[in-house]
Write an enzyme that holds these catalytic residues in place. Structure first.
Site, PDB file in Angstrom:
ATOM      1  CE1 TYR A 266       4.214   8.865  31.521  1.00 29.44           C
ATOM      2  CE2 TYR A 266       2.968   6.983  30.711  1.00 29.44           C
ATOM      3  CZ  TYR A 266       3.032   8.326  31.063  1.00 29.44           C
ATOM      4  OH  TYR A 266       1.912   9.107  30.945  1.00 29.44           O
TER       5      TYR A 266
ATOM      6  CG  ASP B 256      11.293  10.216  27.083  1.00 30.69           C
ATOM      7  OD1 ASP B 256      10.197   9.629  27.260  1.00 30.69           O
ATOM      8  OD2 ASP B 256      11.545  11.338  27.541  1.00 30.69           O
TER       9      ASP B 256
ATOM     10  CE  LYS C  70       8.881  14.186  33.822  1.00 27.91           C
ATOM     11  NZ  LYS C  70       7.660  14.103  34.619  1.00 27.91           N
TER      12      LYS C  70
END
Ligand code: KE4
Length: 427
Positions: A144, A239, A267
């Site tokens: 994702y 990613d 994050k």
């Protein structure tokens, strides 16, 4: 436990917010519960509006690697706030943050700040296409990368959790250039690259899958992708929104010694504030406007509050011994939970890299999305609800990760293991 206040707040939220939440995976739908509403967090604990206290392993889905409201982050925010909240004009903090990321992430020489992981990945894809002049993108089932249109194909996280086929509203012509292949399968990539390699702009992956549950790369997999990209003029994008500063100080690229052309971050670099970033070599990043012609922009990119919070967190993480401590705590937790499952005769497969891990309710091994989907999500849901009742907050989805922070003490880990022993017995 009493969840009355949370439930009445959820009823009210449903009237004003789609699904009552601002991000689908928070809804608790996949684990048969209504969401709790949190009131506060400190260290590894959160307290909900009914006064229930939990050991938290969601940690805001990864950002809170030092736990909730660490003093270093709060102090940085208090220091920055009096000067203003946003300018849309360069500040020194943006240079400091860029230098810190360049210092910590091996393959990054220049970096652009954005406001979310989705934005970081979306921009990286555009950069890869602009830099190579090619349009095809290879991604992997179960990975994702945020919710930008061209990557909502066979995605993990909320898409897998809610079993949404792709997503309505994404026209076919936006995904026709996206090819999704099985993770940990080099042959599948070689086959596609043999056929259309000269049309492929980039190969993008989570170097450690974290959105199908946690799935580490098989030995040689990352090296194999690096070689395929080198041999075919394809850009390799890691990613590292979740793995960055999580699985090691320099992320997965430092841990495995494989260096991408573009790295996406998020994050942890925000310390709990909304931040994303993407970076790479000077050569590739010089294509980004206003230096180059690949356009990307953002009103709040490099926001001083977010920069100060993220910088404070990264500086703390740079202190000696932080990752050794995280590894020790995470290994202790993993061992305790796996022993608890074994004692109760519950069949589980535990995967972990550093301080991100997960417990699949299947025999395993779990090496890709197909094997992850063999998990008994109903049993996971019962496990989630049982742990919640015992004061442990896990990800409300089998296809997510647990995160250990430096704030998780042995007594908190022991409480978690004891809870697991009790709950496994009820499954
Ligand atoms: P955001 O746009 O949510 O900041 O980042 C998207 C993203 C990109 N790349 C990876 C590897 C990610 O894990 C994410 C976001 N992760 C999910 C949880 N697995 C965020 C939680 C949510 O969607 O509410």
């Amino acid at each position: 436990m009493d969840f009355n206040k949370s439930h009445s707040l959820f009823e009210e939220a449903l009237r004003y917010i789609p699904g009552g939440v601002n991000s689908p995976v928070r809804s608790g739908k996949a684990v048969g519960t209504m969401p709790i509403f949190v009131k506060s967090g400190k260290g590894c604990h959160i307290t909900d509006v009914d006064g229930n206290r939990y050991v938290d392993y969601v940690c805001s889905w990864g950002p809170l690697i030092l736990g909730h409201a660490p003093d270093c982050v709060l102090d940085a925010l208090r220091e920055t706030l009096p000067y203003g909240t946003s300018f849309g004009i360069p500040t020194m903090l943006e240079i400091e943050m860029a230098k810190k990321i360049v210092e910590m992430v091996p393959s990054v020489e220049k970096v652009r700040m954005v406001n979310s992981g989705t934005e970081a990945v979306m921009s990286a894809i555009r950069l890869a296409r602009g830099y190579t002049g090619r349009s095809k993108v290879i991604k992997f089932d179960g990975c994702y990368h945020g919710h930008s249109d061209c990557l909502l194909v066979e995605a993990g996280s909320g898409i897998a959790t809610l079993a949404i086929p792709g997503s309505p509203g994404v026209p076919e012509n936006l995904v026709k250039d996206t090819i999704s292949l099985p993770f940990n399968n080099l042959e599948a990539v070689k086959k596609v690259v043999q056929e259309i390699g000269n049309e492929v702009a980039c190969i993008i992956l989570e170097p450690v899958g974290g959105n199908m549950g946690v799935v580490p790369p098989e030995k040689g997999y990352l090296e194999g992708l690096r070689k395929i990209c080198d041999d075919n003029g394809i850009l390799l994008i890691f990613d590292e929104v979740m793995t960055g500063f999580r699985v090691s100080k320099g992320g997965a690229q430092e841990l495995y010694g494989v260096y991408p052309d573009i790295t996406c971050l998020g994050k942890v670099i925000g310390g709990g504030m909304p931040v994303g970033a993407y970076g790479g070599s000077r050569e590739i990043m010089s294509s980004i406007a206003p230096e180059g012609n690949v356009y990307q922009a953002g009103t709040l990119s490099g926001n001083p509050l977010a920069m100060s919070a993220g910088l404070a967190q990264l500086k703390k993480l740079s202190e000696p011994g932080m990752y050794e401590k995280l590894e020790e705590k995470s290994a202790y937790l993993e061992k305790g939970i796996m022993n608890a499952a074994k004692k109760s005769g519950v069949e589980v497969c535990g995967n972990r890299v550093g301080s991100m891990g997960c417990v699949f309710f299947t025999r395993g091994p779990v090496k890709d999305f197909e094997s992850a989907k063999k998990s008994d999500t109903e049993k996971y849901a019962r496990f989630f609800r049982g742990m919640l009742e015992h004061g442990v907050y896990l990800a409300p989805s089998q296809f997510e990760a647990y995160f250990v922070s430096t704030a998780h003490e042995e007594k908190d880990l022991d409480k978690t293991i004891e809870a697991a022993e009790k709950v496994f017995k009820t499954l």
